[in-house]
Design an enzyme around this catalytic site. Structure first.
Site, PDB file in Angstrom:
ATOM      1  N   GLY A   1      34.612   5.844  29.941  1.00 63.49           N
ATOM      2  CA  GLY A   1      33.451   5.617  30.796  1.00 63.49           C
ATOM      3  C   GLY A   1      32.622   6.874  30.948  1.00 63.49           C
ATOM      4  O   GLY A   1      33.083   7.982  30.668  1.00 63.49           O
ATOM      5  N   CYS A   2      31.400   6.702  31.407  1.00 62.17           N
ATOM      6  CA  CYS A   2      30.474   7.840  31.505  1.00 62.17           C
ATOM      7  C   CYS A   2      30.903   8.816  32.583  1.00 62.17           C
ATOM      8  O   CYS A   2      31.080  10.017  32.328  1.00 62.17           O
ATOM      9  CB  CYS A   2      29.040   7.361  31.707  1.00 62.17           C
ATOM     10  SG  CYS A   2      28.807   6.179  33.045  1.00 62.17           S
TER      11      CYS A   2
END
Lengths: 324, 324, 324, 324
Positions: free
Chosen positions: B133-134
């Site tokens: 995920g970012c």
């Protein structure tokens, strides 16, 4: 003290109307009608109003209020009045349903076009007001003095940019932040619906004008305001143009001519229209700036109400700007 | 030359993947799958690609491509693979469906967590990649060196802000321009879903860590990028901390430690992570910045593909930044 | 009706003060002092005031005005008073020169710290007011109820972001549009000068508190507002916390506790502080939002003047917000 | 492999040139000259380049480089060459010093106007290039096909808006974030200096054209990009206009005609110019978008270098856009 009701209370223009009227000394907000939000606090939708009001949206209309403001989407004012025939007091409609002569009469009601700088007296004696469009306000205020003296000689060239509130609260591709942020684009080139109102006023003042108003509206990446540049041929000098504009607007409560070059934030969160004139060769360039939601909608609606009731024209509208 | 396909081609991460892969020297884009856009030009959706590609969206999958990128909403990768069982080559999934050990095995496929700075070798030998995920990328890169030396002593305090692309292309109140413009707010305080990945990695490196990672994510009024500040107790000097971080990232292709204080635009439109260290009394403050869509999504996916195929790790990823 | 003068009239806080006082019913602006702009129209500098005032900047001080507002850079209020000793009426200073006990006495004048929510009575009886800093206001309002009950148990973690007006009108790299647009960064980590005021108040309410207030200030890419998140250990329930905050602020004119999650535009262009409480495990998270130039500066200065003169505390401060 | 030097290395255009040339396969950056920054790392000024280059600014010029790029303020290129006469290889000047025929010869050097879409062959055989202005590029690309067929019949009306990078790195009131954020304004109405280049090109293609090009430039509240709308009388149909434009640009490497309505972010961070045509009554409306720093400056400079050296015209310029 008069009582007022607002129909379509969840949108931008209703929100601004509520913010203004909460501090208006002659007005009591009787109800704010919103079917989708009935029972919710107004401050749950217009969230900056926490601490300012305990009002709750209703789905019941009180037909006895002195003024009804219609803040509905275009086309819906007509539908609403067709279904709610019991209301016979003052109506101020913010949609474009009744702005054109062809549509101004409805169910025995005759709507007066509510641009105070054009026809203050008519508004003072009106019962039903069709509040002008936002672009229409900025563009008319740019050329009213010329048209009033029949000085529009040939084509008028207008480029204007509006903030994203102009597109309303509904979501669309071009109101998505990732699209609009740091972006710019036009829409409806030469055919924006406000041209109807504008041309109607020009004909009213300068009957027979038969050149074109070339209008390019643009989407700006800001939230509030309209910045419009208009140029056309003008024989006189810059000084003559300034004298003409100063004279025309000498009694205007909110429209001012200035020698400063303008930027749109000078009018944000106010009911002002600022105008600037510039001459280049035979062209007169007029810049006009308004807040699209205030002078372009809710503020002008209150101004119309003030005129109609003989209140101080500025009551409720001496707003602190938000210039930065 | 390998062939690739992209599933879910209309979203932000697919768009970035296409932009990167169009200029990748070892890759041929075989198909871009989008049921809602099948038959449309890719450049009609990702409109900056006019002149760059004549590709058209398809609703047919070619199971023979070498790599399949899944750019689907969370939960949908699992559904997609359940319904499309014929694909047996490399899969790089950008959703959160397979990032946690508990979910990493599916239909006989075992997904490897694709954070190169954590486990480059595992990625090089993997067939199925769960792309991080970012926020998880930015936050892990801030603390990997500490955790790898078991130096996380007690609570970690993280405040991070993400651009609006982090919320995806779908419209919502908080992605409306008029709401987001000039605004700021938090969401999901202390409970953001990326904490799962982050804690998993911390346990992998520093088994038994039992303090908390307090994470406050915020919505910024910008489009791209993540800016994260992380602080925690650290006994050593600033110089020792710098030495530790420089050593840990000495072979990293895109993660750099700098003495400059950071701002998020330094990494926008690049696959970089920039890190800065600051010491105040007994607290070590680590700042980490990434582009949420590149190092936080599509760029890292390509980096993982490069590693897995033995390509130059930087191939296709030496992007011109867009710093202003 | 009282008369007032403003020293340092060209900056942001003076501009806001003028905008507010022009519509204040008990105040007459006698002069606006600016050496660099003497002779110029006020509306040539604060350009949204075209049509609102014909005032002109002066370089002459009228020592007989009832109230003198000092809108000078930090350090310059002391210099100004040292050079202008003839003024003996009310002084409201917006700099940080007199906020700390150690600096509060100067030339026989004793300045009272002007945070109404902390000490309204002292302000009502004061002659000289040291107006609080913007971050200091937002951060104190977040923890006053806890400190007043000696409930701060250990470290307090604060992350706050301010708009670019917080940096003043002078130009610098980080206020250049191309730098700040779509950007984010911290500054002065753990050492912001407002910590002095904050710690002084905490010691006043909870003598002996010896944990740290960890404060990370950030530069946001918006113009106005402060959004602050503060968390610390709290034994009680969320309901107990809410009860404590509601009780503490029950008589506050502009500070409100709400169950809505907050965004900073809810307070822009108002004198409000909005507070929200959230509990996660043993942590209480308090969000506080103010407009840095109004409740964080000029609005609070007027609020202090209102209290000191026995005017309605809200006079001149019921401002229409600019929420989008 | 050629070697290049950059004069004036700290500004926006030099920064973009460095970013592009670092990844150009035929170029070696020999030196970057900046007197004010000599000895500093390039990445200390162009801060996104951390991890991308270890280059250091110099105050020594190597006259043996194959190409010298001049990234100086307007007027300073002439001064620089007057004081540095030893350089006799290729020069690409990004200022406006040598764009007009009257100024194109200097010290025996003859500068060729570097707009590839106008005169690719001349550029291929040139030694000295005067790189076009940003507005001049956008506006010429909008009308080249018409002028090339002598189809400009009468007045041309142009409204264009530029990002703040167009004003350079120096600080000014209108580049202060608090001024520019959410703002809009015009400047230099009808008299922008780029009109010189534009009119020169029109005369070159359509000798004797004697109507006016009415150009209103605007300051947009975004960082990058130019969005220009141009309309003029056109007898033919929309299809004929499209055919004309497609034919004219059929070999252009970066200029594309599309049926999509445009927004400026479609070209940000690319060397593209996108064009769209619309017909309303007898008016042809042409929209043109470029990135002011790339196609409007540094990218076009590299394109010119590529042409001049016979490199692939797109080398180094297939940039990943930054569309959101």
């Amino acid at each position: 003290m008069i009582t007022i009701g607002i129909i379509g209370g969840a949108g931008f223009t209703a929100g601004e109307l509520i913010r203004i009227l909460l501090h208006h000394k002659k007005v009591n907000i009787d109800f704010i009608y919103s079917t989708s939000n009935a029972g919710n606090k107004v401050s749950a939708v217009h969230q900056d109003l926490i601490g300012s009001t305990e009002l709750v949206f209703t789905n019941t209309i009180n037909p006895k209020v002195d003024v009804l403001f219609l803040c509905l989407g275009h086309g819906n004012s007509k539908n609403f009045l067709a279904q709610n025939t019991s209301f016979n007091n003052v109506i101020i409609d913010l949609s474009n349903d009744f702005r054109l002569q062809d549509n101004a009469k409805f169910q025995g009601k005759e709507f007066v076009y509510g641009l105070p700088e054009l026809q203050k007296e008519k508004i003072q004696h009106a019962q039903y007001i069709a509040n002008p469009g936002c672009f229409a306000t900025a563009l008319q205020l740019a050329i009213l003095p010329l048209a009033s003296e029949r000085l529009l000689e040939n084509d008028v060239h207008v480029n204007a940019v509006t903030g994203a509130t102009g597109a309303g609260v509904s979501l669309s591709k071009t109101t998505h932040f990732t699209w609009r942020d740091n972006n710019f684009s036009y829409y409806k080139p030469f055919t924006h619906q406000h041209l109807g109102e504008i041309n109607q006023t020009v004909q009213q003042l300068q009957t027979g004008f038969d050149s074109e108003i070339n209008f390019l509206p643009n989407r700006g990446n800001f939230s509030r305001g309209i910045y419009a540049t208009t140029y056309t041929h003008f024989k006189g000098s810059l000084e003559e143009a300034k004298a003409l504009y100063h004279e025309y607007y000498k009694d205007a409560a909110f429209t001012f001519v200035t020698d400063q070059e303008l930027h749109v934030k000078q009018v944000v969160n106010t009911n002002k229209c600022l105008l600037h004139l510039h001459k280049h060769n035979d062209k007169l360039l007029i810049t006009s700036c308004i807040d699209n939601l205030i002078k372009g909608a809710s503020g002008q609606a209150v101004q119309n109400m003030n005129l109609l009731y003989g209140f101080d024209e500025k009551e409720g509208l001496e707003l602190k700007g938000s210039c930065f």
